[in-house]
Scaffold this motif. Structure first.
Motif, PDB file in Angstrom:
ATOM      1  N   MET A   1     -14.453  45.083 -22.214  1.00  0.00           N
ATOM      2  CA  MET A   1     -15.418  45.493 -21.219  1.00  0.00           C
ATOM      3  C   MET A   1     -16.469  44.391 -21.064  1.00  0.00           C
ATOM      4  N   LYS A   2     -16.830  44.143 -19.831  1.00  0.00           N
ATOM      5  CA  LYS A   2     -17.893  43.181 -19.570  1.00  0.00           C
ATOM      6  C   LYS A   2     -19.219  43.762 -20.048  1.00  0.00           C
ATOM      7  N   PRO A   3     -20.034  42.942 -20.728  1.00  0.00           N
ATOM      8  CA  PRO A   3     -21.316  43.453 -21.233  1.00  0.00           C
ATOM      9  C   PRO A   3     -22.194  44.098 -20.159  1.00  0.00           C
ATOM     10  N   ILE A   4     -22.165  43.578 -18.933  1.00  0.00           N
ATOM     11  CA  ILE A   4     -23.031  44.118 -17.887  1.00  0.00           C
ATOM     12  C   ILE A   4     -22.671  45.571 -17.561  1.00  0.00           C
ATOM     13  N   LEU A   5     -21.465  45.995 -17.908  1.00  0.00           N
ATOM     14  CA  LEU A   5     -21.031  47.367 -17.649  1.00  0.00           C
ATOM     15  C   LEU A   5     -21.368  48.321 -18.797  1.00  0.00           C
ATOM     16  N   MET A   6     -21.878  47.770 -19.900  1.00  0.00           N
ATOM     17  CA  MET A   6     -22.217  48.611 -21.048  1.00  0.00           C
ATOM     18  C   MET A   6     -23.433  49.473 -20.748  1.00  0.00           C
ATOM     19  N   GLU A   7     -23.324  50.737 -21.128  1.00  0.00           N
ATOM     20  CA  GLU A   7     -24.439  51.666 -20.973  1.00  0.00           C
ATOM     21  C   GLU A   7     -25.063  51.905 -22.341  1.00  0.00           C
ATOM     22  N   PHE A   8     -26.357  51.689 -22.447  1.00  0.00           N
ATOM     23  CA  PHE A   8     -27.091  52.017 -23.664  1.00  0.00           C
ATOM     24  C   PHE A   8     -28.553  52.179 -23.296  1.00  0.00           C
ATOM     25  N   PRO A   9     -29.328  52.830 -24.163  1.00  0.00           N
ATOM     26  CA  PRO A   9     -30.734  53.106 -23.843  1.00  0.00           C
ATOM     27  C   PRO A   9     -31.544  51.821 -23.637  1.00  0.00           C
ATOM     28  N   THR A  10     -32.543  51.910 -22.768  1.00  0.00           N
ATOM     29  CA  THR A  10     -33.459  50.794 -22.549  1.00  0.00           C
ATOM     30  C   THR A  10     -34.770  51.002 -23.295  1.00  0.00           C
ATOM     31  N   GLU A  11     -34.853  52.117 -24.019  1.00  0.00           N
ATOM     32  CA  GLU A  11     -36.033  52.394 -24.834  1.00  0.00           C
ATOM     33  C   GLU A  11     -35.658  53.335 -25.966  1.00  0.00           C
ATOM     34  N   PHE A  12     -36.453  53.295 -27.019  1.00  0.00           N
ATOM     35  CA  PHE A  12     -36.273  54.205 -28.144  1.00  0.00           C
ATOM     36  C   PHE A  12     -37.568  54.238 -28.948  1.00  0.00           C
ATOM     37  N   TYR A  13     -37.624  55.155 -29.904  1.00  0.00           N
ATOM     38  CA  TYR A  13     -38.835  55.372 -30.691  1.00  0.00           C
ATOM     39  C   TYR A  13     -38.536  55.281 -32.173  1.00  0.00           C
ATOM     40  N   LYS A 123     -36.709  47.222 -38.152  1.00  0.00           N
ATOM     41  CA  LYS A 123     -35.778  48.239 -38.646  1.00  0.00           C
ATOM     42  C   LYS A 123     -35.212  49.046 -37.480  1.00  0.00           C
ATOM     43  N   GLY A 124     -36.088  49.455 -36.555  1.00  0.00           N
ATOM     44  CA  GLY A 124     -35.628  50.209 -35.390  1.00  0.00           C
ATOM     45  C   GLY A 124     -34.652  49.424 -34.537  1.00  0.00           C
ATOM     46  N   ILE A 125     -34.949  48.150 -34.334  1.00  0.00           N
ATOM     47  CA  ILE A 125     -34.090  47.312 -33.488  1.00  0.00           C
ATOM     48  C   ILE A 125     -32.761  47.016 -34.182  1.00  0.00           C
ATOM     49  N   SER A 126     -32.786  46.789 -35.493  1.00  0.00           N
ATOM     50  CA  SER A 126     -31.509  46.559 -36.187  1.00  0.00           C
ATOM     51  C   SER A 126     -30.678  47.841 -36.202  1.00  0.00           C
ATOM     52  N   ASP A 127     -31.314  48.997 -36.408  1.00  0.00           N
ATOM     53  CA  ASP A 127     -30.585  50.271 -36.325  1.00  0.00           C
ATOM     54  C   ASP A 127     -29.994  50.457 -34.928  1.00  0.00           C
ATOM     55  N   PHE A 128     -30.772  50.121 -33.893  1.00  0.00           N
ATOM     56  CA  PHE A 128     -30.295  50.195 -32.514  1.00  0.00           C
ATOM     57  C   PHE A 128     -29.052  49.318 -32.336  1.00  0.00           C
ATOM     58  N   ALA A 129     -29.096  48.103 -32.875  1.00  0.00           N
ATOM     59  CA  ALA A 129     -27.961  47.177 -32.744  1.00  0.00           C
ATOM     60  C   ALA A 129     -26.710  47.756 -33.393  1.00  0.00           C
ATOM     61  N   PHE A 130     -26.851  48.317 -34.587  1.00  0.00           N
ATOM     62  CA  PHE A 130     -25.682  48.861 -35.279  1.00  0.00           C
ATOM     63  C   PHE A 130     -25.195  50.158 -34.650  1.00  0.00           C
ATOM     64  N   GLN A 131     -26.102  51.043 -34.271  1.00  0.00           N
ATOM     65  CA  GLN A 131     -25.714  52.362 -33.781  1.00  0.00           C
ATOM     66  C   GLN A 131     -25.334  52.384 -32.302  1.00  0.00           C
ATOM     67  N   GLU A 132     -26.119  51.693 -31.477  1.00  0.00           N
ATOM     68  CA  GLU A 132     -25.891  51.743 -30.023  1.00  0.00           C
ATOM     69  C   GLU A 132     -24.965  50.633 -29.518  1.00  0.00           C
ATOM     70  N   LEU A 133     -24.994  49.479 -30.189  1.00  0.00           N
ATOM     71  CA  LEU A 133     -24.253  48.309 -29.704  1.00  0.00           C
ATOM     72  C   LEU A 133     -23.070  47.947 -30.594  1.00  0.00           C
ATOM     73  N   ASN A 134     -22.839  48.743 -31.639  1.00  0.00           N
ATOM     74  CA  ASN A 134     -21.738  48.508 -32.568  1.00  0.00           C
ATOM     75  C   ASN A 134     -21.740  47.101 -33.155  1.00  0.00           C
ATOM     76  N   ALA A 135     -22.915  46.599 -33.480  1.00  0.00           N
ATOM     77  CA  ALA A 135     -23.036  45.264 -34.062  1.00  0.00           C
ATOM     78  C   ALA A 135     -22.266  45.186 -35.369  1.00  0.00           C
ATOM     79  N   ASN A 136     -21.657  44.054 -35.585  1.00  0.00           N
ATOM     80  CA  ASN A 136     -21.051  43.756 -36.876  1.00  0.00           C
ATOM     81  C   ASN A 136     -21.970  42.892 -37.722  1.00  0.00           C
TER      82      ASN A 136
END
Length: 187
Positions: A1-13, A123-136
């Protein structure tokens, strides 16, 4: 999938913070924070090497907004959840969607230093990367002399994978610097 087509939140808390994608009009707030913090930022960051106009900062914010939408760079502005006050800028940079891997960068309005906000944001941003973006892989790179910046990944359990000796010039061009590479992997 092209990254531009990825859906994920633009904000979080997080507990105390609201992190969101930059929006047109955010330039004034960021400009004021840079000006107040310039002496603390100057040794470490390229954008702090010369005085910027309000228009230049607003243009940068709009570029960051566009890059976020295009999934090329995911900058997050960090605000206090209760007061709405701007705290910091952070985000996921040097993205490699094939892996996927990201590098977290950050700076804080010096009026808010020493309260643990950057550690909480990272911590929030790294959690976002792993949970929302499936970062390795999530990396943090910083100047070996920047003890406050190094403390953030160390507090969050990132592993120091190595130090690149004489890796680049200090931001003011006065000397060579070493770069620490910290990483956390998706387990």
């Amino acid at each position: 999938m092209k990254p531009i087509l990825m859906e994920f939140p633009t904000e979080f808390y997080s507990e105390r913070l609201h992190m969101r994608m930059p929006q047109p009009g955010d330039g004034k707030t960021v400009y004021e924070a840079i000006n107040v913090s310039i002496e603390e930022l100057k040794p470490w960051l390229p954008f702090a090497q010369k005085e910027q106009s309000l228009g230049e900062v607003e243009a940068n914010i709009r570029e960051a907004h566009t890059q976020f939408l295009k999934r090329e760079d995911l900058r997050f502005l960090v605000f206090h959840k209760e007061t709405g006050e701007f705290i910091a800028s952070s985000g996921l940079h040097r993205i490699n969607w094939e892996i996927p891997k990201f590098e977290i960068g950050y700076w804080i309005d010096s009026r808010h230093s020493g309260n643990g906000y950057i550690t909480e944001a990272v911590k929030g941003i790294s959690d976002f990367a792993f949970q929302e973006l499936n970062a390795n892989r999530v990396e943090i790179r910083c100047d070996a002399r920047n003890k406050r910046s190094r403390a953030v990944p160390e507090r969050l359990g990132f592993e120091l994978e190595g130090v690149l000796k004489n890796d680049s010039l200090a931001e003011d061009g006065s000397q060579l610097r070493d770069t620490c590479i910290y990483a956390k992997l998706n387990k």
